[in-house]
Design a protein around this motif. Structure first.
Motif, mmCIF file in Angstrom:
data_model
loop_
_atom_site.group_PDB
_atom_site.id
_atom_site.type_symbol
_atom_site.label_atom_id
_atom_site.label_comp_id
_atom_site.label_asym_id
_atom_site.label_seq_id
_atom_site.Cartn_x
_atom_site.Cartn_y
_atom_site.Cartn_z
ATOM 1 N N SER A 120 -3.345 -5.934 -1.795
ATOM 2 C CA SER A 120 -3.293 -4.036 -2.607
ATOM 3 C C SER A 120 -4.758 -3.719 -3.428
ATOM 4 O O SER A 120 -5.347 -4.265 -4.343
ATOM 5 N N ALA A 121 -5.272 -2.095 -3.239
ATOM 6 C CA ALA A 121 -5.593 -2.163 -3.633
ATOM 7 C C ALA A 121 -4.843 -0.267 -3.969
ATOM 8 O O ALA A 121 -4.047 -0.129 -3.883
ATOM 9 N N LEU A 122 -5.276 -0.217 -5.910
ATOM 10 C CA LEU A 122 -4.738 1.067 -6.167
ATOM 11 C C LEU A 122 -6.022 1.459 -6.452
ATOM 12 O O LEU A 122 -7.362 1.579 -7.385
ATOM 13 N N THR A 123 -6.516 3.287 -5.955
ATOM 14 C CA THR A 123 -6.848 3.731 -6.142
ATOM 15 C C THR A 123 -6.824 4.987 -6.952
ATOM 16 O O THR A 123 -5.505 5.747 -6.446
ATOM 17 N N VAL A 124 -7.069 5.204 -8.110
ATOM 18 C CA VAL A 124 -6.682 6.270 -8.819
ATOM 19 C C VAL A 124 -7.760 7.404 -9.094
ATOM 20 O O VAL A 124 -9.124 7.163 -9.590
ATOM 21 N N GLN A 125 -7.566 8.522 -9.229
ATOM 22 C CA GLN A 125 -8.696 9.427 -8.986
ATOM 23 C C GLN A 125 -7.898 10.935 -10.099
ATOM 24 O O GLN A 125 -7.053 10.510 -9.796
ATOM 25 N N THR A 126 -9.318 10.698 -11.651
ATOM 26 C CA THR A 126 -9.047 11.655 -12.049
ATOM 27 C C THR A 126 -9.737 13.034 -12.262
ATOM 28 O O THR A 126 -11.185 13.056 -11.930
ATOM 29 N N SER A 127 -9.166 14.078 -12.386
ATOM 30 C CA SER A 127 -10.387 15.336 -13.069
ATOM 31 C C SER A 127 -9.119 16.019 -13.554
ATOM 32 O O SER A 127 -8.471 15.837 -14.226
ATOM 33 N N LEU A 128 -10.471 16.847 -14.051
ATOM 34 C CA LEU A 128 -10.239 17.536 -15.884
ATOM 35 C C LEU A 128 -9.282 19.001 -15.553
ATOM 36 O O LEU A 128 -9.673 19.733 -14.306
ATOM 37 N N LYS A 129 -8.057 19.097 -15.571
ATOM 38 C CA LYS A 129 -7.356 20.909 -15.251
ATOM 39 C C LYS A 129 -8.182 22.214 -15.763
ATOM 40 O O LYS A 129 -8.494 23.098 -15.231
ATOM 41 N N PHE A 130 -9.375 22.188 -16.861
ATOM 42 C CA PHE A 130 -10.340 23.209 -17.493
ATOM 43 C C PHE A 130 -10.972 22.199 -17.370
ATOM 44 O O PHE A 130 -10.922 20.997 -18.982
ATOM 45 N N GLY A 131 -12.295 22.430 -18.522
ATOM 46 C CA GLY A 131 -13.470 21.745 -19.074
ATOM 47 C C GLY A 131 -14.936 21.168 -17.691
ATOM 48 O O GLY A 131 -14.468 21.137 -16.460
ATOM 49 N N VAL A 132 -15.552 20.390 -18.385
ATOM 50 C CA VAL A 132 -16.961 19.929 -17.706
ATOM 51 C C VAL A 132 -16.621 18.345 -17.964
ATOM 52 O O VAL A 132 -16.807 17.739 -17.261
ATOM 53 N N PHE A 133 -16.157 18.022 -19.129
ATOM 54 C CA PHE A 133 -17.186 16.965 -19.768
ATOM 55 C C PHE A 133 -15.709 15.675 -19.684
ATOM 56 O O PHE A 133 -14.922 16.010 -20.757
ATOM 57 N N ASP A 134 -15.335 14.501 -19.539
ATOM 58 C CA ASP A 134 -14.109 14.264 -19.750
ATOM 59 C C ASP A 134 -14.181 12.813 -21.231
ATOM 60 O O ASP A 134 -12.835 12.594 -21.745
ATOM 61 N N TRP A 135 -15.623 13.330 -21.060
ATOM 62 C CA TRP A 135 -15.713 11.907 -22.279
ATOM 63 C C TRP A 135 -15.057 10.983 -22.247
ATOM 64 O O TRP A 135 -14.239 10.184 -23.472
ATOM 65 N N GLY A 136 -15.040 10.173 -21.150
ATOM 66 C CA GLY A 136 -14.157 9.106 -20.465
ATOM 67 C C GLY A 136 -12.996 8.623 -20.869
ATOM 68 O O GLY A 136 -12.167 8.204 -20.814
ATOM 69 N N GLU A 137 -12.050 10.115 -21.336
ATOM 70 C CA GLU A 137 -10.565 9.814 -20.466
ATOM 71 C C GLU A 137 -9.944 9.241 -19.460
ATOM 72 O O GLU A 137 -8.787 8.553 -19.061
ATOM 73 N N GLY A 138 -10.893 10.024 -18.670
ATOM 74 C CA GLY A 138 -9.689 10.048 -16.991
ATOM 75 C C GLY A 138 -10.618 8.683 -16.831
ATOM 76 O O GLY A 138 -9.150 7.280 -15.889
ATOM 77 N N LYS A 139 -10.869 7.931 -17.536
ATOM 78 C CA LYS A 139 -11.537 6.380 -16.656
ATOM 79 C C LYS A 139 -10.179 5.638 -17.651
ATOM 80 O O LYS A 139 -9.921 4.589 -17.167
ATOM 81 N N ARG A 140 -9.967 5.840 -18.665
ATOM 82 C CA ARG A 140 -9.352 5.463 -19.837
ATOM 83 C C ARG A 140 -8.129 5.355 -18.857
ATOM 84 O O ARG A 140 -6.966 4.264 -18.882
ATOM 85 N N LEU A 141 -7.146 6.920 -18.736
ATOM 86 C CA LEU A 141 -6.297 6.484 -18.188
ATOM 87 C C LEU A 141 -6.372 5.829 -16.658
ATOM 88 O O LEU A 141 -5.083 5.348 -16.418
ATOM 89 N N ALA A 142 -6.549 5.677 -15.991
ATOM 90 C CA ALA A 142 -7.067 5.411 -15.139
ATOM 91 C C ALA A 142 -6.984 3.518 -14.973
ATOM 92 O O ALA A 142 -5.896 2.637 -14.152
ATOM 93 N N HIS A 143 -7.573 2.540 -15.693
ATOM 94 C CA HIS A 143 -7.391 1.809 -16.371
ATOM 95 C C HIS A 143 -5.895 1.742 -16.709
ATOM 96 O O HIS A 143 -5.067 1.170 -16.375
ATOM 97 N N GLN A 144 -5.353 2.356 -17.809
ATOM 98 C CA GLN A 144 -4.062 2.253 -18.361
ATOM 99 C C GLN A 144 -3.107 2.708 -17.632
ATOM 100 O O GLN A 144 -1.692 1.863 -17.775
ATOM 101 N N PHE A 145 -3.145 3.203 -16.124
ATOM 102 C CA PHE A 145 -2.832 3.571 -15.477
ATOM 103 C C PHE A 145 -2.690 2.210 -14.338
ATOM 104 O O PHE A 145 -1.341 1.764 -14.481
#
Length: 105
Positions: free
Chosen positions: A66-91
Motif C-alpha cells: 500500500s501507499a501513504l500519501t501525505v499532503q501538507t499546506s500552511l494554514k497561513f503563509g507562503v513558505f513552510d521552510w521544509g516543515e511540511g516535508k518534515r511532518l510528512a516523513h515523521q507521520f
C-alpha cells in the motif's frame, strides 16, 4: 503545498489502523477519518516558527502492499521552510512503526 508518498509492504487496512499513531506523532488535532475514501484530515498547532499546517493523508493500494500519501499546506503563509516535508516523513515513520513495518526503499 508539499506532497510525500511512501510505500509499505502491508495491506491498506493495516496502515489505516495505524493512522492515529501518525496524528499523535506530529501533534495533530481534530482528526476526521473518512474510511470510504481512505483519508484522514487534521491540523497541527502553531509554534514559534509556524502558524501550523493542514494535513491530508490517503491510504491506497500499491504494488507490493500500500501507499501513504501525505499532503501538507500552511494554514497561513507562503513558505513552510521544509516543515511540511518534515511532518510528512515523521507521520509516515510513526505509521510504519505502529503497523510493525518499514517503508519500502
Amino acid at each position: 503545498m508539499t506532497t510525500v508518498q511512501v510505500s509499505f509492504p502491508a495491506p491498506p487496512q493495516v496502515l489505516w489502523n495505524a493512522l492515529p499513531a501518525g496524528v499523535v506523532a506530529v501533534g495533530g488535532s481534530a482528526p476526521y477519518y473518512d474510511p470510504q475514501r481512505g483519508t484522514v484530515f487534521f491540523k497541527t498547532g502553531m509554534n514559534l516558527l509556524s502558524w501550523g499546517q493542514n494535513i491530508t493523508v490517503t491510504v491506497s493500494h500499491a504494488p507490493g502492499g500500500s501507499a501513504l500519501t501525505v499532503q501538507t499546506s500552511l494554514k497561513f503563509g507562503v513558505f513552510d521552510w521544509g516543515e511540511g516535508k518534515r511532518l510528512a516523513h515523521q507521520f509516515a515513520y510513526a505509521v510504519g512503526q505502529a503497523a510493525g513495518t518499514a517503508a519500502l526503499a
